[in-house]
Design an enzyme around this catalytic site. Sequence first.
Site, short mmCIF file in Angstrom:
data_model
loop_
_atom_site.label_atom_id
_atom_site.label_comp_id
_atom_site.label_asym_id
_atom_site.label_seq_id
_atom_site.Cartn_x
_atom_site.Cartn_y
_atom_site.Cartn_z
N ASP A 70 0.78 -1.27 -0.07
CA ASP A 70 0.03 0.13 0.09
C ASP A 70 0.96 1.27 0.06
O ASP A 70 1.82 1.25 0.55
CB ASP A 70 -0.91 0.01 1.18
CG ASP A 70 -2.06 0.93 0.97
OD1 ASP A 70 -2.72 1.22 -0.11
OD2 ASP A 70 -2.57 1.47 2.41
N LYS A 92 -3.17 -1.71 10.57
CA LYS A 92 -3.67 -2.06 9.00
C LYS A 92 -3.76 -3.38 8.78
O LYS A 92 -4.65 -3.94 7.59
CB LYS A 92 -2.63 -1.44 8.28
CG LYS A 92 -2.17 -0.05 8.30
CD LYS A 92 -3.33 1.06 7.46
CE LYS A 92 -2.86 2.30 7.64
NZ LYS A 92 -3.59 3.22 6.53
#
Length: 325
Positions: free
Chosen positions: A60, A180
């Site tokens: 990401d 996350k």
Amino acid sequence: MALGVFSLPGGERRIGRREGDRVVDLGPGASIFDAGQEGADHPLEEVTLHLPFAVADYADFYSSLHHASNVGRMFRPDDDPLPPNWRHLPIGYHGRSGTVVPSGTPIARPHGQRGPGDFGPTQRLDVELELGFVIGTPSDGPVPVDRALDHVFGVVLLDDWSARDLQAWEYRPLGPFLAKSFATSISHWVTPLADLPRTAREPQDPPPLPYLREEPWAFDIPLELELNGTTIARTNADQLYWSVAQQIAHLTSNGATLRAGDLLGSGTISGPEKHQRGCLLELSWNGEEPIALDDGSTRTFLEDGDEAVLRGAGLGEVRGRVSGR
């Protein structure tokens, strides 16, 4: 031309191409990369949709200038909002492919350390409005920026669920971990790059190093974020400073390989205006400015039972409801 994986009641998983409110059968398989010959079509409401591909590696990025600047202003008000390296390379981190889930999957509130001696469920659960780029063609070494798009199969919407209190405590010095890794939601349909419009962007300042240098461009995709039936943000993918081609060139510049099924998140997409902010952290300015919903309630971060929906023109939607603790 969006592709996905579906099943009929009691049947095996099959590849499908969405055409309006119908799904064209492209043969058996559990991944869009297995698509075969065109067969019968089925009403969309009669099929069950699944994760469209097996996620190989997941990374990401942090590629929106306004998102990165807003985060810096909140947490480093006396310093330059951007980290010193931000304009020189596409910052990213490696996530967990095993917790990438399809749209509609309930999201359990994660637990973790919220501070010194404090373990429990996150009190600051957030969403992030992103694009996800699906790699279809592997590489065995560095990929030149001008050939990087040859490796991209298509695009999904991506919600990078985030526990902000866990993140604030754990992220230094190595970046997010438990904050996350608990869930990342993607849309059921993968849209080919050729079906998505592009636009020119202003030149990058300073000019990137040669291995990242290209004519500035971005996808022109209107995006929106809905919470419990209220649209709380509208932005556009053209707000991404770093392109997916630059992300791939940087990711592979050290010799790292690409695999079919790799997923690259763009990072939260935010624009210059308040209504263009792509996460609750920004929209509520770290909880200081509650967000008004149409039912008269307010939110700073997600409560149990809340449902967030991300939508993108030509990309469909990705939704998830917080299921509790």
